[in-house]
Design a protein around this motif. Structure first.
Motif, PDB file in Angstrom:
ATOM      1  N   ALA A  24       5.628  -2.013  15.397  1.00  0.00           N
ATOM      2  CA  ALA A  24       4.684  -3.119  15.617  1.00  0.00           C
ATOM      3  C   ALA A  24       3.367  -2.645  16.220  1.00  0.00           C
ATOM      4  O   ALA A  24       2.311  -3.225  15.968  1.00  0.00           O
ATOM      5  CB  ALA A  24       5.325  -4.171  16.525  1.00  0.00           C
ATOM      6  N   GLU A  25       3.423  -1.555  17.003  1.00  0.00           N
ATOM      7  CA  GLU A  25       2.205  -1.085  17.675  1.00  0.00           C
ATOM      8  C   GLU A  25       1.111  -0.683  16.680  1.00  0.00           C
ATOM      9  O   GLU A  25      -0.072  -0.721  16.988  1.00  0.00           O
ATOM     10  CB  GLU A  25       2.536   0.101  18.585  1.00  0.00           C
ATOM     11  CG  GLU A  25       3.345  -0.292  19.811  1.00  0.00           C
ATOM     12  CD  GLU A  25       2.628  -1.345  20.658  1.00  0.00           C
ATOM     13  OE1 GLU A  25       1.422  -1.204  20.900  1.00  0.00           O
ATOM     14  OE2 GLU A  25       3.291  -2.317  21.060  1.00  0.00           O
ATOM     15  N   TYR A  27       0.137  -2.231  14.268  1.00  0.00           N
ATOM     16  CA  TYR A  27      -0.643  -3.387  13.835  1.00  0.00           C
ATOM     17  C   TYR A  27      -2.028  -3.365  14.499  1.00  0.00           C
ATOM     18  O   TYR A  27      -2.999  -3.888  13.964  1.00  0.00           O
ATOM     19  CB  TYR A  27       0.094  -4.681  14.196  1.00  0.00           C
ATOM     20  CG  TYR A  27      -0.487  -5.925  13.550  1.00  0.00           C
ATOM     21  CD1 TYR A  27      -0.471  -6.090  12.173  1.00  0.00           C
ATOM     22  CD2 TYR A  27      -1.068  -6.933  14.324  1.00  0.00           C
ATOM     23  CE1 TYR A  27      -1.005  -7.221  11.578  1.00  0.00           C
ATOM     24  CE2 TYR A  27      -1.598  -8.068  13.740  1.00  0.00           C
ATOM     25  CZ  TYR A  27      -1.561  -8.211  12.371  1.00  0.00           C
ATOM     26  OH  TYR A  27      -2.097  -9.337  11.780  1.00  0.00           O
ATOM     27  N   ALA A  28      -2.104  -2.714  15.665  1.00  0.00           N
ATOM     28  CA  ALA A  28      -3.391  -2.598  16.379  1.00  0.00           C
ATOM     29  C   ALA A  28      -4.450  -1.937  15.500  1.00  0.00           C
ATOM     30  O   ALA A  28      -5.646  -2.218  15.627  1.00  0.00           O
ATOM     31  CB  ALA A  28      -3.193  -1.813  17.672  1.00  0.00           C
ATOM     32  N   VAL A  31      -5.946  -4.585  13.367  1.00  0.00           N
ATOM     33  CA  VAL A  31      -6.780  -5.481  14.182  1.00  0.00           C
ATOM     34  C   VAL A  31      -8.114  -4.811  14.461  1.00  0.00           C
ATOM     35  O   VAL A  31      -9.187  -5.413  14.300  1.00  0.00           O
ATOM     36  CB  VAL A  31      -6.066  -5.839  15.504  1.00  0.00           C
ATOM     37  CG1 VAL A  31      -6.964  -6.723  16.370  1.00  0.00           C
ATOM     38  CG2 VAL A  31      -4.750  -6.541  15.230  1.00  0.00           C
ATOM     39  N   SER A  32      -8.049  -3.554  14.861  1.00  0.00           N
ATOM     40  CA  SER A  32      -9.265  -2.820  15.176  1.00  0.00           C
ATOM     41  C   SER A  32     -10.162  -2.672  13.937  1.00  0.00           C
ATOM     42  O   SER A  32     -11.384  -2.761  14.018  1.00  0.00           O
ATOM     43  CB  SER A  32      -8.876  -1.451  15.717  1.00  0.00           C
ATOM     44  OG  SER A  32     -10.002  -0.633  15.802  1.00  0.00           O
ATOM     45  N   PHE A  60      -4.960 -13.264  13.085  1.00  0.00           N
ATOM     46  CA  PHE A  60      -4.248 -11.982  13.173  1.00  0.00           C
ATOM     47  C   PHE A  60      -2.774 -12.204  13.543  1.00  0.00           C
ATOM     48  O   PHE A  60      -1.881 -11.536  13.004  1.00  0.00           O
ATOM     49  CB  PHE A  60      -4.902 -11.071  14.214  1.00  0.00           C
ATOM     50  CG  PHE A  60      -6.000 -10.210  13.654  1.00  0.00           C
ATOM     51  CD1 PHE A  60      -5.740  -9.336  12.603  1.00  0.00           C
ATOM     52  CD2 PHE A  60      -7.280 -10.272  14.157  1.00  0.00           C
ATOM     53  CE1 PHE A  60      -6.751  -8.531  12.064  1.00  0.00           C
ATOM     54  CE2 PHE A  60      -8.295  -9.482  13.636  1.00  0.00           C
ATOM     55  CZ  PHE A  60      -8.033  -8.619  12.592  1.00  0.00           C
ATOM     56  N   ILE A  61      -2.541 -13.148  14.438  1.00  0.00           N
ATOM     57  CA  ILE A  61      -1.153 -13.402  14.848  1.00  0.00           C
ATOM     58  C   ILE A  61      -0.366 -14.028  13.694  1.00  0.00           C
ATOM     59  O   ILE A  61       0.774 -13.656  13.422  1.00  0.00           O
ATOM     60  CB  ILE A  61      -1.129 -14.298  16.105  1.00  0.00           C
ATOM     61  CG1 ILE A  61      -1.741 -13.528  17.286  1.00  0.00           C
ATOM     62  CG2 ILE A  61       0.295 -14.721  16.447  1.00  0.00           C
ATOM     63  CD1 ILE A  61      -2.036 -14.378  18.505  1.00  0.00           C
ATOM     64  N   TYR A  64       0.432 -11.386  11.208  1.00  0.00           N
ATOM     65  CA  TYR A  64       1.572 -10.566  11.638  1.00  0.00           C
ATOM     66  C   TYR A  64       2.890 -11.278  11.327  1.00  0.00           C
ATOM     67  O   TYR A  64       3.828 -10.676  10.797  1.00  0.00           O
ATOM     68  CB  TYR A  64       1.462 -10.284  13.137  1.00  0.00           C
ATOM     69  CG  TYR A  64       2.635  -9.491  13.681  1.00  0.00           C
ATOM     70  CD1 TYR A  64       2.675  -8.111  13.556  1.00  0.00           C
ATOM     71  CD2 TYR A  64       3.706 -10.141  14.290  1.00  0.00           C
ATOM     72  CE1 TYR A  64       3.755  -7.385  14.037  1.00  0.00           C
ATOM     73  CE2 TYR A  64       4.787  -9.429  14.769  1.00  0.00           C
ATOM     74  CZ  TYR A  64       4.811  -8.056  14.643  1.00  0.00           C
ATOM     75  OH  TYR A  64       5.880  -7.343  15.112  1.00  0.00           O
ATOM     76  N   ASP A  65       2.927 -12.564  11.640  1.00  0.00           N
ATOM     77  CA  ASP A  65       4.152 -13.334  11.397  1.00  0.00           C
ATOM     78  C   ASP A  65       4.519 -13.361   9.912  1.00  0.00           C
ATOM     79  O   ASP A  65       5.682 -13.437   9.554  1.00  0.00           O
ATOM     80  CB  ASP A  65       3.976 -14.778  11.891  1.00  0.00           C
ATOM     81  CG  ASP A  65       4.082 -14.872  13.404  1.00  0.00           C
ATOM     82  OD1 ASP A  65       4.563 -13.892  14.010  1.00  0.00           O
ATOM     83  OD2 ASP A  65       3.671 -15.900  13.973  1.00  0.00           O
ATOM     84  N   ALA A  68       5.325  -9.870   5.854  1.00  0.00           N
ATOM     85  CA  ALA A  68       6.238  -9.558   4.743  1.00  0.00           C
ATOM     86  C   ALA A  68       5.808 -10.266   3.459  1.00  0.00           C
ATOM     87  O   ALA A  68       6.224  -9.894   2.366  1.00  0.00           O
ATOM     88  CB  ALA A  68       7.660  -9.970   5.119  1.00  0.00           C
ATOM     89  N   GLN A  69       4.978 -11.288   3.597  1.00  0.00           N
ATOM     90  CA  GLN A  69       4.528 -12.022   2.407  1.00  0.00           C
ATOM     91  C   GLN A  69       3.249 -11.436   1.811  1.00  0.00           C
ATOM     92  O   GLN A  69       2.727 -11.959   0.831  1.00  0.00           O
ATOM     93  CB  GLN A  69       4.294 -13.488   2.765  1.00  0.00           C
ATOM     94  CG  GLN A  69       5.557 -14.206   3.190  1.00  0.00           C
ATOM     95  CD  GLN A  69       5.263 -15.551   3.798  1.00  0.00           C
ATOM     96  OE1 GLN A  69       4.319 -16.232   3.416  1.00  0.00           O
ATOM     97  NE2 GLN A  69       6.067 -15.949   4.774  1.00  0.00           N
TER      98      GLN A  69
END
Lengths: 185, 211
Positions: A24-25, A27-28, A31-32, A60-61, A64-65, A68-69
């Motif tokens: 998961a980290e 993902y930063a 975002v960046s 962004f949140i 993330y959720d 998978a789509q």
């Protein structure tokens, strides 16, 4: 190549797959990479940098959720844009229901405003108000074309609308903005 | 509304150059130039901590979709329900039935209590939020729409009245705001001959029943 170097070179698809695999980290990195790319779009769509920041964060949140789509991880940016776009449109509808948006001068984006010619700044703010009164669809095409500098074909690609309908929206927007400026200057 | 000339719109779109426009469009062209010159293309900077906030939220999220679903169920969510008052009246009518049946079981809330060998207290209830006035009319009061008003139970939307009724079969209907006749939707009814239905209530010394 060290680990950091490998990450810097990683494609969006690589990062998306790593996140889906449990890292998961990473993902930063996404975002960046994209936090600022759509900042201006969101700010112009919502009429305020603060509202734009909330929208981008929320997008962004959500992304993330729903990662998978994302059917084409290499095109994470385009997929993320659609999530942000939906968020902006929903926010517009919500704020329209609650109250007519009051775009105060403090809310208007414009770093460096103090350095500009006062008259130009005034016209710029007036136009920003005019843009805020367009429909969400008209505003979007105006922002993407004249703020983000995209072509109609590029806009059609990201929004799914046809070039003809985009031009129609834009031409109505031109007329509305012309009248808005005429009435106030 | 004053519209830009189609050629000016094409110039705004970047499809034509200024020298392709005639001199008669010079004034409009100046307006169009002013419009484009006023577009704010300055960058927008977000708080540097945006990344941290996103990642803090991401770290708190369950990794799997099932985990997120479980979490979602546990969270508070805003639900918006559109309630149709007259449809909801059925619920109140059901509550009325429960209360009317209660005396038959004797040990539960005795809404209908034997007052005399041949009369019983019966509580009528109707859920009618938004109503200003509710009454019950029936064979027991000569179908007088004003004779037996129900009282509102606070702000709950429930209206109620307790009557002493003689044993026997009674027909009745609620009257809302003095003009709307509402049959008890969960009680059996009969056609009143005027296109409406009346509800049927049977009162015995042991209690009241819809029948």
């Amino acid at each position: 190549m060290d680990r950091l170097g490998a990450r810097a070179a990683a494609s969006d698809g690589d990062v998306v797959r790593a996140v889906l695999a449990g890292d998961a980290e990473r993902y930063a990195e996404l975002v960046s990479r994209y936090r600022d790319r759509y900042a201006r779009y969101a700010a112009r769509m919502l009429g305020s940098p603060d509202a734009a920041e909330d929208a981008v964060q929320d997008a962004f949140i959500r992304a993330y959720d729903q990662l998978a789509q994302c059917r084409d991880p290499e095109n994470f940016a385009g997929w993320f844009f659609l999530i942000l776009r939906n968020r902006c449109f929903a926010e517009r509808r919500r704020s329209k229901r609650e109250a007519v948006a009051d775009v105060s001068q403090d809310d208007l984006p414009g770093p460096g405003r103090a350095d500009r010619d006062a008259e130009q700044s005034e016209t710029q703010e007036l136009l920003a108000r005019g843009v805020s009164e367009l429909t969400a669809e008209q505003r979007e095409v105006f922002v993407l074309k004249h703020v983000e500098g995209k072509s109609y074909e590029e806009i059609a690609k990201v929004t799914g609308a046809t070039v003809a309908s985009l031009k129609m929206r834009m031409h109505r927007a031109y007329d509305r903005l012309r009248n808005y400026l005429k009435e106030r200057t | 509304m004053r519209e830009f000339h189609p050629l000016i719109k094409r110039w705004l779109d970047g499809e034509l150059s200024a020298d392709q426009l005639g001199a008669e469009l010079a004034a409009e062209l100046a307006e169009a130039r002013a419009l484009l010159a006023a577009v704010d293309r300055s960058p927008v900077a977000f708080d540097p901590k945006l990344d941290q906030r996103v990642m803090a939220a991401v770290r708190n999220r369950p990794a799997t979709r099932w985990g997120r679903a479980v979490r979602w169920i546990g969270e508070a969510h805003e639900l918006r329900l559109r309630v149709r008052p007259w449809a909801v009246a059925a619920l109140a009518a059901a509550a009325t039935l429960v209360l009317m049946f209660a005396p038959a079981r004797q040990s539960r809330a005795p809404v209908a209590v034997a007052q005399a060998p041949e009369s019983v207290y019966v509580k009528f209830m109707l859920y009618a939020p938004g109503a200003h006035q509710v009454s019950v009319a029936g064979t027991f009061n000569g179908w007088d729409a004003h004779a037996t008003p129900l009282a509102p139970a606070g702000a709950s939307g429930v209206w109620a009245a307790t009557l002493s009724l003689p044993a026997g079969q009674h027909l009745y209907s609620f009257v809302v705001d003095g003009r709307r006749w509402v049959a008890d939707p969960t009680a059996p009814g009969v056609d009143d001959g005027f296109g409406r239905r009346n509800s049927i209530l049977a009162v015995t010394p042991r209690g009241a029943r819809v029948s």
